[in-house]
Design a protein around this motif. Structure first.
Motif, PDB file in Angstrom:
ATOM      1  N   ILE A 158      13.653  -2.049   0.545  1.00 29.86           N
ATOM      2  CA  ILE A 158      12.776  -0.644   0.611  1.00 29.86           C
ATOM      3  C   ILE A 158      13.436   0.318   1.141  1.00 29.86           C
ATOM      4  CG2 ILE A 158      10.706  -0.069   1.874  1.00 29.86           C
ATOM      5  CD1 ILE A 158      10.836  -3.618   2.300  1.00 29.86           C
ATOM      6  N   ASN A 159      13.180   1.425   0.634  1.00 28.73           N
ATOM      7  CA  ASN A 159      13.738   2.858   0.674  1.00 28.73           C
ATOM      8  C   ASN A 159      12.694   4.153   0.705  1.00 28.73           C
ATOM      9  OD1 ASN A 159      15.642   4.717   1.455  1.00 28.73           O
ATOM     10  ND2 ASN A 159      17.249   3.434   0.112  1.00 28.73           N
ATOM     11  N   ILE A 160      13.166   5.270   1.420  1.00 29.26           N
ATOM     12  CA  ILE A 160      11.961   6.303   1.070  1.00 29.26           C
ATOM     13  C   ILE A 160      12.108   6.921  -0.139  1.00 29.26           C
ATOM     14  CG2 ILE A 160      11.873   8.548   2.136  1.00 29.26           C
ATOM     15  CD1 ILE A 160      13.900   7.874   4.181  1.00 29.26           C
ATOM     16  N   ASN A 161      10.852   7.048  -0.705  1.00 28.30           N
ATOM     17  CA  ASN A 161      10.701   7.659  -2.071  1.00 28.30           C
ATOM     18  C   ASN A 161       9.288   8.466  -2.294  1.00 28.30           C
ATOM     19  OD1 ASN A 161      11.068   8.264  -4.630  1.00 28.30           O
ATOM     20  ND2 ASN A 161      11.126   6.465  -5.427  1.00 28.30           N
ATOM     21  N   LEU A 162       9.320   9.530  -1.658  1.00 31.96           N
ATOM     22  CA  LEU A 162       7.951  10.201  -1.569  1.00 31.96           C
ATOM     23  C   LEU A 162       7.572  10.904  -2.914  1.00 31.96           C
ATOM     24  CD1 LEU A 162       8.539  11.894   2.087  1.00 31.96           C
ATOM     25  CD2 LEU A 162       7.055   9.767   1.418  1.00 31.96           C
ATOM     26  N   SER A 163       6.371  10.719  -3.119  1.00 29.54           N
ATOM     27  CA  SER A 163       5.773  11.734  -4.081  1.00 29.54           C
ATOM     28  C   SER A 163       5.656  13.208  -3.591  1.00 29.54           C
ATOM     29  CB  SER A 163       4.484  11.332  -4.500  1.00 29.54           C
ATOM     30  OG  SER A 163       3.576  11.944  -3.510  1.00 29.54           O
TER      31      SER A 163
ATOM     32  N   ILE B  58       0.778  -0.926  -0.116  1.00 35.62           N
ATOM     33  CA  ILE B  58      -0.072   0.011   0.091  1.00 35.62           C
ATOM     34  C   ILE B  58       0.933   1.097  -0.055  1.00 35.62           C
ATOM     35  CG2 ILE B  58      -1.639   1.345   1.365  1.00 35.62           C
ATOM     36  CD1 ILE B  58      -2.816  -1.437   2.306  1.00 35.62           C
ATOM     37  N   LEU B  59       1.754   1.338   0.796  1.00 39.62           N
ATOM     38  CA  LEU B  59       2.775   2.528   0.892  1.00 39.62           C
ATOM     39  C   LEU B  59       3.459   2.531  -0.538  1.00 39.62           C
ATOM     40  CD1 LEU B  59       4.542   1.626   4.354  1.00 39.62           C
ATOM     41  CD2 LEU B  59       3.130   3.707   3.780  1.00 39.62           C
ATOM     42  N   PHE B  60       3.760   1.520  -0.987  1.00 39.87           N
ATOM     43  CA  PHE B  60       4.479   1.510  -2.471  1.00 39.87           C
ATOM     44  C   PHE B  60       3.501   2.285  -3.401  1.00 39.87           C
ATOM     45  CE2 PHE B  60       5.243  -0.309  -6.849  1.00 39.87           C
ATOM     46  CZ  PHE B  60       6.503   0.249  -7.076  1.00 39.87           C
TER      47      PHE B  60
END
Length: 320
Positions: A283-288, A268-270
């Motif tokens: 997994i790494n941080i990758n914010l819109s 869901i986060l992806f």
């Protein structure tokens, strides 16, 4: 004769805000550790963060009673007795304050009663602390003391105060003024949790997200430690650098959340553009842009809250 504290010894809000934001790269790992480990500890107690939050919400009513009547209760005094009286349980107020559906609140309180944690004796409501593990906030106290100690060292370096406080000194001073300090901590805690819960949907999402952030702690310190990091610079630097990620199994082991649940929530986060996977499926941080802006807004509110906690707690222990 006791020497009265100087009025000039009190730290003002604007100073605390400036120091916290200008040293965010130094303070943030300790702040993230405080909140991440609190969340993990709460989840591991009942495997249900809403249930744990309801329990400490009820316990906080006792701290509110102490504050109303200007009573100072030390850490040892508070935990001397295994049972704790609380006010009448108001399901509607709990539901509103914690953003939990009323029927869920009712069900979770019944579950706490079945475990023997909440007991009714006539008109009295008793919390039996002998019926659940880890009644004393040992880890949270240690992490909060560490954060305030680091903060005091920065204040000394910047010549705002003359003497820094060690972690042990902060710990002991909080214990001496426990009812005041823990009341301030809970005033900070509930809105903090509520903001992230409304954003993510539940606190388990936040616990997973915080673990991904904390995984990058040493790398973030190494990468941005050299810059004069005001908060916006720190955010931009954190989003620019690429860090070695973490896998779902590690997140599950750290948080205590079952791996299938972690995997489901990661999907869901992806999908909602909070994270990415590298070629090794880490997994790494990758914010819109939208998520970055919204989470920055929440972070600003939380920084205002933590600064109030620091001001009230630090002034209390520093002037004691």
């Amino acid at each position: 004769m006791i020497k009265l504290p100087s009025i000039y010894s009190e730290l003002e809000s604007d100073i605390i805000d400036k120091v916290f934001k200008s040293n965010f790269n130094k303070l943030s790992p300790h702040f993230f550790k405080l909140m991440s480990e609190w969340t993990i500890g709460g989840y591991n107690l009942f495997k249900d963060l809403d249930k744990y939050t309801i329990l400490i919400y009820l316990i906080n009513k006792q701290f509110e009673f102490y504050r109303r009547n200007n009573l100072n209760i030390t850490y040892d005094e508070f935990y001397k007795d295994k049972s704790l009286e609380v006010e009448k349980i108001n399901l509607i107020k709990i539901a509103i304050d914690l953003d939990i559906p009323k029927e869920n609140v009712r069900r979770k309180i019944i579950e706490l009663e079945k475990k023997g944690i909440i007991k009714k004796k006539g008109k009295k409501i008793i919390i039996d602390r002998s019926n659940y593990v880890s009644t004393q906030p040992i880890n949270t106290l240690k992490n909060l003391s560490n954060l305030l100690s680091i903060f005091s060292k920065i204040l000394k370096i910047e010549r705002i105060i003359k003497n820094e406080l060690s972690q042990t000194e902060v710990n002991n001073l909080i214990k001496q003024n426990f009812s005041f300090c823990w009341y301030q901590f809970y005033i900070f805690l509930f809105p903090y949790c509520l903001r992230w819960k409304k954003h993510f949907g539940d606190l388990e999402f936040f616990s997973i997200w915080a673990t991904i952030i904390l995984n990058s702690r040493n790398q973030i310190e190494k990468k941005v430690g050299s810059i004069n990091s005001y908060l916006d610079e720190w955010r931009n630097s954190m989003m620019t650098f690429k860090f070695r990620g973490i896998n779902a199994m590690s997140i599950s082991e750290i948080t205590g959340i079952p791996r299938p649940t972690v995997v489901r929530k990661l999907k869901i986060l992806f999908k909602n553009k909070y994270i990415s996977y590298d070629e090794n499926k880490l997994i790494n941080i990758n914010l819109s842009k939208k998520n970055f802006e919204e989470m920055s807004r929440i972070q600003d509110l939380n920084i205002d809250s933590i600064n109030i906690l620091i001001k009230r707690t630090f002034n209390k222990i520093n002037l004691s």
